[in-house]
Design an enzyme around this catalytic site. Structure first.
Site, PDB file in Angstrom:
ATOM      1  CD  GLN A  29       7.613  98.625   6.128  1.00  0.00           C
ATOM      2  OE1 GLN A  29       6.812  98.322   6.984  1.00  0.00           O
ATOM      3  NE2 GLN A  29       8.884  98.316   6.223  1.00  0.00           N
ATOM      4  N   PRO A  30       3.235  97.199   4.533  1.00  0.00           N
ATOM      5  CG  PRO A  30       2.790  95.583   6.172  1.00  0.00           C
ATOM      6  CD  PRO A  30       3.925  96.214   5.391  1.00  0.00           C
ATOM      7  CG  HIS A  34      -3.497  92.663   4.782  1.00  0.00           C
ATOM      8  ND1 HIS A  34      -2.512  93.044   5.683  1.00  0.00           N
ATOM      9  CD2 HIS A  34      -3.663  93.728   3.952  1.00  0.00           C
ATOM     10  CE1 HIS A  34      -2.116  94.275   5.415  1.00  0.00           C
ATOM     11  NE2 HIS A  34      -2.783  94.710   4.369  1.00  0.00           N
ATOM     12  CG  ASP A  54     -10.688  97.623   1.385  1.00  0.00           C
ATOM     13  OD1 ASP A  54     -11.074  98.809   1.300  1.00  0.00           O
ATOM     14  OD2 ASP A  54      -9.634  97.295   1.951  1.00  0.00           O
TER      15      ASP A  54
END
Length: 327
Positions: free
Chosen positions: A260-261, A267, A195
């Site tokens: 929520q993403p 992912h 990331d």
């Protein structure tokens, strides 16, 4: 979490091979770097004394003289164990601030090479980007399965959320040199990539993302027992890849999904257990091992159960819940 000599050697090997991403994800090339010196700061969007981070709204003049918006995030980097000796001894200035009996406070001014500030740039930035980083009040929503069908899903389907950057990674059109592991199976495979929050220079804030090759899973709500092979692959192969590349055991990892993403493509987050990563709090994070267990018990578990998540005051989805009398 101290970095062992073997882990350090492996990490340095990874950096020599893959490099450290630049502000625009271009591998740090000086030829097309962001013109930071030309940035005119318009507003401080948000700052965090706890995280030593500040979010800025700035503008860069284009050829025609008009200002193009940018978001610039400045973040103090973590200490690196191998640099501590230099930090304390090498051309370092110490300025006394206060003394009282055995206690004293100083400001320490390290040499420039030991005073890095991680800089993340979103450029050109849209109004959505500016709102994303602006400090907002946060509200907790409890979404039932029916709420998802009647409120959240129609909203998601009505929006033009672009995830082309995700497909670019999966198709090796971008960031291919940053992928540390891949299972290429189109249904049950994934790529594992660091990331951008992690600079890959220490393990204390280790942060990687597993991105599914399966393109029809938007979020936790879409998962059924049909997807268990994919989830098990991500869990076991992801842990194995991190152990191999960074010498960090699975028992030292927090592995979870957001709901929520932040973007609607499945992912999974892999972070160091000792790292208080953004979004790892109970109202948003769901441990992957728990998700697998729940789907083994009931294939429709995430279609049925109520899920709790935070929404910022400016988010359009919050307005939909408020209009429905659910918030």
């Amino acid at each position: 979490m101290a970095e062992s000599p073997s882990a350090k050697k492996k990490r340095e090997g990874i950096e020599e091979t893959h490099g450290t991403p630049g502000a625009q994800g271009n591998g740090g090339s000086d030829g097309d770097s962001f013109p930071l010196a030309e940035l005119r700061v318009r507003k401080v969007l948000r700052e965090s004394a706890r995280d030593k981070t500040i979010f800025l709204h700035g503008q860069v003049n284009g050829v025609s003289g008009d200002g193009t918006d940018a978001v610039v995030i400045l973040e103090k980097t973590p200490f690196q164990e191998e640099n501590i000796s230099d930090l304390l001894k090498r051309h370092t200035k110490l300025q006394l601030q206060m003394t009282n009996d055995i206690y004293s406070t100083y400001l320490l001014y390290p040499p420039p090479q030991l005073n890095e500030i991680k800089t993340t740039v979103v450029y050109p930035a849209t109004e959505k980007h500016l709102q994303k980083y602006l400090r907002q009040e946060v509200y907790l929503i409890r979404e039932t399965g029916e709420d998802y069908k009647n409120i959240s899903l129609p909203f998601i389907q009505s929006q033009s959320f672009s995830i082309q950057w995700v497909y670019n990674i999966l198709e090796k059109k971008a960031e291919a040199d940053r992928i540390i592991y891949e299972n290429p199976n189109p249904s049950d495979g994934f790529v594992l990539i660091p990331d951008f929050k992690w600079n890959q220079k220490q393990l204390d804030d280790l942060y990687l993302i597993a991105i599914s090759h399966h393109r029809e899973i938007k979020s936790l709500r879409d998962l059924t027992s049909e997807h268990l092979p994919l989830l098990r692959n991500i869990l076991e192969e992801g842990k194995g890849a991190i152990l191999k590349h960074f010498a960090v055991a699975g028992s030292q990892l927090r592995i979870y999904l957001h709901y929520q993403p932040s973007y609607y493509h499945l992912h999974v987050h892999f972070t160091a257990l000792s790292y208080d990563a953004p979004g790892c709090s109970v109202e948003r994070a769901h441990l992957l091992s728990d998700v697998i267990d729940n789907l083994e018990l009931d294939s429709q578990y995430y279609q049925k159960r109520a899920l709790t998540f935070p929404l910022r005051a400016d988010e359009a989805l919050l307005k939909k819940f408020q209009e429905a009398g659910k918030a």
